[in-house]
Design a protein around this motif. Structure first.
Motif: not given
Length: 115
Positions: A24-31
């Motif tokens: 996963a890439s991009g704007t990730i604040f919490g998966i």
């Protein structure tokens, strides 16, 4: 925006193994949940395995004991180790991730189990 990129699909003989990866890439604040679904021709998309952040994985009955899902939170990556593959495992496998309440999908990777 979150992008999921799968890799590792292919053609394998019955009884063989494959390992799928999804980054996963991009704007990730919490998966939260990361997991795998699959869709065979003429069938609905179904859950294969899912693993929550810091929790225990769940599996479809059809893959229990053969597939293992894991994740590397530092790399925002989820894996699916598939063993003892059967022809009925043939499908397009899709990565899924829940990020801050939204669900994202990868483009899919083909897994074909055939002799």
């Amino acid at each position: 925006q979150v992008r999921l990129v799968e890799s590792g699909g292919g053609l394998v003989q019955p009884g063989g193994s494959l390992r799928l990866s999804c980054a996963a890439s991009g704007t990730i604040f919490g998966i939260n949940n990361m997991g795998w679904y699959r869709q065979a021709p003429g069938k609905q998309r179904e859950l294969v395995a899912r693993i929550p952040r810091g929790g225990s994985p769940i599996y479809a009955d059809s893959v229990k004991g053969r597939f293992t899902v894991s994740r590397d939170n530092a790399k925002n990556t989820v894996y699916l180790q598939m063993k003892s593959l059967k022809p009925e495992d043939t499908a397009v496998y899709y990565c899924n991730a829940d990020v801050t309440g939204s669900s994202y999908w990868g483009q899919g990777t083909q897994v074909t189990v055939s002799s």
